[in-house]
Design an enzyme around this catalytic site. Structure first.
Site, short mmCIF file in Angstrom:
data_model
loop_
_atom_site.label_atom_id
_atom_site.label_comp_id
_atom_site.label_asym_id
_atom_site.label_seq_id
_atom_site.Cartn_x
_atom_site.Cartn_y
_atom_site.Cartn_z
N HIS A 157 1.11 -1.48 0.05
CA HIS A 157 -0.22 0.25 -0.34
C HIS A 157 1.35 1.12 0.05
O HIS A 157 0.57 2.36 -0.17
CB HIS A 157 -1.17 0.36 1.42
N ASP A 212 3.74 9.42 -0.94
CA ASP A 212 2.64 8.63 0.13
C ASP A 212 2.02 7.62 -1.06
O ASP A 212 2.85 7.98 -2.44
CB ASP A 212 1.50 9.61 -0.30
C1 GDG Z 1 -1.72 3.46 3.54
C2 GDG Z 1 -1.22 4.59 2.21
C3 GDG Z 1 -2.17 4.57 0.49
C4 GDG Z 1 -8.59 10.32 7.60
N1 GDG Z 1 -9.47 10.50 8.76
C5 GDG Z 1 -10.53 9.56 9.14
C6 GDG Z 1 -10.52 8.62 8.45
N2 GDG Z 1 -9.37 8.66 7.42
C7 GDG Z 1 -9.74 7.95 6.29
C8 GDG Z 1 -9.73 8.92 5.29
C9 GDG Z 1 -8.74 7.53 4.16
C10 GDG Z 1 -8.18 6.42 4.73
O1 GDG Z 1 -8.75 7.28 6.02
C11 GDG Z 1 -6.41 7.60 5.01
O2 GDG Z 1 -6.04 6.24 3.95
P1 GDG Z 1 -4.56 7.77 2.94
O3 GDG Z 1 -4.95 6.99 1.53
O4 GDG Z 1 -5.08 9.11 2.55
O5 GDG Z 1 -3.89 7.24 3.96
P2 GDG Z 1 -2.72 6.31 4.97
O6 GDG Z 1 -3.68 5.89 6.09
O7 GDG Z 1 -1.48 6.14 5.05
O8 GDG Z 1 -2.88 4.62 3.91
C12 GDG Z 1 -1.32 5.30 1.35
C13 GDG Z 1 -3.92 3.71 1.26
O9 GDG Z 1 -2.71 2.86 2.41
C14 GDG Z 1 -4.77 2.46 0.92
O10 GDG Z 1 -3.61 1.80 -0.37
O11 GDG Z 1 -3.44 5.24 -0.15
O12 GDG Z 1 -0.55 5.77 0.75
O13 GDG Z 1 -0.01 4.91 3.19
O14 GDG Z 1 -10.64 6.54 3.99
O15 GDG Z 1 -11.03 9.59 4.19
N3 GDG Z 1 -11.43 8.22 8.71
C15 GDG Z 1 -12.15 7.87 9.45
N4 GDG Z 1 -12.08 8.85 10.53
C16 GDG Z 1 -10.85 10.06 10.62
O16 GDG Z 1 -10.90 10.55 11.40
N5 GDG Z 1 -13.00 7.39 10.36
#
Ligand code: GDG
Length: 489
Positions: free
Chosen positions: A156, A365
């Site tokens: 990821h 990222d």
């Molecule tokens: C890893 C990789 C890759 C955020 N704050 C809250 C919340 N979120 C949700 C977001 C989004 C998810 O969490 C975060 O996903 P990201 O992709 O932005 O980042 P990582 O956590 O670092 O994820 C990344 C991902 O895996 C998938 O392959 O894209 O590059 O680092 O969905 O909306 N959700 C809730 N409360 C929050 O306060 N419920």
């Protein structure tokens, strides 16, 4: 049809009303479609030897959780996974990298334990899909225990080029472990190229096949790009519904007609939050007409609070937001609203919909789902503008965003001004182009493409090289050239 087994470090047994985050959403979407089993750590640590997995079934999906040994957990999770692999894979060695043999050993022990607890749950036709950097050795451990079914791995986060990867004392073992899978998936072409640079370094250019795959030790490993996506219709509905909720109405009321710039990130140094706050300060300094007329809301739920680098970034952000608010705030306006809280996902989607601009500016990222979620959440008639770092995997697909290097303070400040004043026609054009690619690469496409690639490895491969060993999926260690690498420990 084969049963799908997904394995990840942490699994969440869904509770009614609770919305899982990035990886979990993708895994659940895959499992709900095919049915299957989700296996991983359940969140508990124990003093002695952990027992067998506990299995609970809801609808078509079974959830199997294991406990981890107290002493190993910290060294495996906070140590090797999140203080060694995470900073290294994000090219942030100078900022946070740390290596210890003891933590590496704990990482290997946890992977061995996970493999031992998974094997009794496996059935003959299973397809096994392992997720993320915590579990890179799992495939090899399963092979050692006699598992002969197709096993795939999806990373990821970014994969570093060999010139960065070789900082890791155990990089050869890591590459060897990856070649024990049948399918290795990455978020972007850049990550795939970086993986191939590592393979070429150890096994030579001849190991690189033209379709992106690699041939190592007489085996053919399908290496490919599978960009993770989002559930477009589900998120659109959540955003529309969320925008009408009491929480979002209270937010818009409190803004008193001011424009809203939003950021949503786990509190992580890879997300570029310090650089973003610095750029926002520059924006207010260089575009003073916005003082009192724009509010920046940064949602940053706490994450990995036991790792020192995360304690430091938290304190630096508290200082930066306090200092910016101290410099610019007036009696009735606060420039930054900085929230270290976790919100329900539906509420987040509502907040994203009512924002005019999103700042998604990680310094590195794998993909970044928030970038895609922001676009999907927009009102097509009056969409907001995404400012996106080219160092996020999402930048490969979202070419309609304003792309700015997260370290370019002046560039980011200009982009904020351009976004806040962008004409409707241009906003619509950019939104439409991004929605096309987000729909094409949605969450269903992601898991369908990966599981199809994995299932195909169960079929006889007509293009297999003549020295392939069709009877066994187990790679031989002799395939690592001793002259190129330190001995495997
Ligand atoms: C890893 C990789 C890759 C955020 N704050 C809250 C919340 N979120 C949700 C977001 C989004 C998810 O969490 C975060 O996903 P990201 O992709 O932005 O980042 P990582 O956590 O670092 O994820 C990344 C991902 O895996 C998938 O392959 O894209 O590059 O680092 O969905 O909306 N959700 C809730 N409360 C929050 O306060 N419920």
């Amino acid at each position: 049809m084969s049963r799908l087994i997904c394995v990840s470090n942490r699994i969440s047994v869904p509770k009614r009303g609770a919305a899982p985050g990035g990886l979990a959403v993708g895994v659940l979407a895959a499992l709900k479609q095919t049915g299957g089993l989700w296996f991983g750590w359940g969140g508990e640590t124990v003093a002695g030897e952990p027992g067998e997995a506990q299995v609970l079934t809801r609808d078509k999906v079974s959830y199997a959780t294991v406990d981890l040994q107290e002493d190993d957990f910290d060294a495996y999770y906070n140590g090797y996974a999140n203080s060694t692999l995470w900073p290294l894979f994000h090219y942030l060695v100078a900022r946070a990298f740390h290596y210890s043999d003891e933590q590496y050993d704990a990482y290997q022990r946890v992977n061995r334990l996970m493999a031992e607890r998974l094997v009794p749950l496996l059935e003959e036709d299973d397809l096994i899909w392992v997720h993320d950097y915590h579990l890179i050795p799992l495939g090899q451990r399963l092979r050692e225990l006699g598992v002969d079914r197709p096993i795939g791995f999806f990373l990821h986060i970014p994969f570093p080029h060999i010139e960065m990867l070789r900082v890791l004392p155990t990089y050869a073992e890591l590459l060897q472990e990856l070649t024990c899978y049948d399918v290795v998936g990455f978020q972007t072409e850049d990550d795939l190229r970086a993986f191939r640079s590592g393979v070429a370094h150890i096994w030579g250019e001849d190991a690189l096949l033209p379709d992106g795959s690699v041939a190592v030790g007489g085996r053919h490993i399908r290496a490919g790009v599978f960009p993770i996506g989002v559930d477009v219709d589900g998120l659109q509905a959540a955003a529309e519904h969320g925008a009408a909720s009491e929480a979002v109405k209270r937010l818009t009321h409190s803004l008193q007609g001011r424009k809203l710039v939003i950021g949503v990130d786990r509190l992580d140094y890879s997300k570029g939050l310090i650089e973003r706050f610095t750029a926002y300060r520059r924006f207010l300094e260089t575009h003073p007409g916005n003082v009192g007329h724009v509010t920046f809301m940064q949602i940053a739920p706490l994450s990995r609070g036991d790792v020192n680098a995360y304690v430091e970034i938290r304190s630096a952000l508290e200082q930066a937001s306090g200092s910016i608010n101290g410099q610019f705030a007036t009696a009735d306006w606060t420039p930054i609203r900085y929230l270290n809280r976790n919100f329900p996902h539906a509420a987040l989607m509502g907040y994203l919909r009512v924002a005019q601009v999103a700042l998604v500016t990680p310094v590195r990222d794998g993909m970044n789902l928030v970038a895609k979620e922001f676009v999907v959440a927009q009102d097509p008639a009056d969409p907001g503008v995404l400012i996106l770092s080219p160092l996020a995997g999402a930048a490969r697909e979202l070419t309609g965003a304003l792309q700015v290097n997260p370290y370019d303070t002046r560039g980011l400040a200009h982009a904020m001004q351009a976004a806040l004043t962008m004409p409707l026609q241009e906003r619509r054009r950019r939104y439409t182009s991004m929605m096309q690619v987000i729909r094409r690469n949605d969450i269903t496409a992601w898991h369908r493409r990966f599981t199809e690639a994995l299932a195909a490895t169960a079929e006889p491969d007509p293009s297999a090289t003549t020295d392939a060993a069709p009877a066994s999926r187990t790679p031989s260690r002799a395939s690592v050239r001793p002259s190129d690498v330190t001995p495997i420990r």
